[in-house]
Design an enzyme around this catalytic site. Structure first.
Site, PDB file in Angstrom:
ATOM      1  CB  SER A  86     -26.105  31.365 -59.980  1.00  0.00           C
ATOM      2  OG  SER A  86     -26.952  31.029 -58.897  1.00  0.00           O
ATOM      3  CE  LYS A 138     -29.275  12.257 -39.578  1.00  0.00           C
ATOM      4  NZ  LYS A 138     -28.387  13.401 -39.405  1.00  0.00           N
TER       5      LYS A 138
END
Length: 270
Positions: A86, A138
């Site tokens: 990765s 949010k």
């Protein structure tokens, strides 16, 4: 600090080790070491990577610094150790050449973002959250409720953007077609031998093989050259205690688990 009168190292080779999860501390240490490589004018860098990956921004900054170093004429060869996956791959493809052991675990090209839905646990123990927010997204990935369909779609766009950046860099660094990379960039891992067949790795061999390759590229004496390791991790007093190696492994594992909550990661999670 790099003193202005430090002797140049035009006939020597630098070595930097990226070991463990890639975090902000890793970035600071590696970037400082890369600055020293540049200032001391090392003609070659052996980049030893033994990492499952980590945070996106830190991986990108190290990758960008390696490319700038190559622009200065430094020959960079990456050596993949036990694991380079990765974010470790993202850093590695900035090198001119990549060498891996036949059994190295590499690949895991992809992006992961994980949250924790603990709403049922909170409900059982009588905990309820009251949230006041400025917009509908949010409190995305808040642990007190599952994701809505709109939130899941929004996060998927974020993941897709990060994935596109990753695939593009691998394609450019390895001189492969974008569609070719996408065919194997689905999060799977490979052995070093498999990675070579895919074009992700140039040669199979150990770190000494990579050292000799870097020496050859920089026109150095491969039989005589011994790399100068820069940016070493500071040893703590706890490292002298019995069982310190196990404690270090547990700390790394905990670091990976803490990173994995609510952050976009280029990380292999076995």
């Amino acid at each position: 600090m790099i003193w202005p009168w430090r002797r140049k190292s035009r006939r020597r080779m630098a070595r930097i080790v990226v070991d463990g999860p890639i975090t902000g501390d890793t970035r600071k240490r590696v970037l400082e070491a890369l600055r020293e490589v540049k200032q001391r004018e090392f003609p070659a860098l052996l980049l030893r990577i033994d990492s499952p990956g980590g945070t996106v921004g830190d991986s990108q900054e190290i990758h960008a610094a390696l490319l700038r170093l190559r622009e200065q004429g430094c020959r960079v060869v990456a050596s993949f150790g036990n694991i380079s996956a990765s974010g470790g791959v993202y850093i590695g493809v900035a090198a001119e050449k990549i060498v891996a052991n036949p059994g190295t675990i590499t690949g895991s090209i992809g992006v992961i973002l994980r949250g924790n839905d603990l709403s049922r646990v909170f409900e059982k123990i009588g905990i309820r959250f009251d949230t006041v927010k400025s917009g509908p997204f949010k409190d995305i990935l808040s642990p007190d409720r599952p994701l809505s369909d709109a939130e899941r779609a929004l996060l998927q766009e974020l993941i897709d953007s990060s994935y596109g950046q990753f695939v593009g860099v691998v394609a450019q660094g390895r001189n492969l077609e974008l569609e070719t990379v996408k065919r194997f960039a689905d999060g799977r891992v490979f052995s070093g031998e498999q990675a070579q067949a895919l074009g992700l790795v140039d040669e199979l061999g150990d770190e000494d093989h990579a050292r000799r390759l870097a020496a050859q590229l920089a026109d150095l004496d491969a039989d005589d050259i011994r790399p100068v390791t820069l940016g070493k991790q500071r040893r703590k007093l706890s490292g002298l205690l019995p069982g310190s190696q196990l404690l270090h492994q547990l700390q790394q594992r905990l670091s990976i688990e803490l990173m994995g909550s609510g952050q976009v990661l280029w990380l292999y999670r076995p």
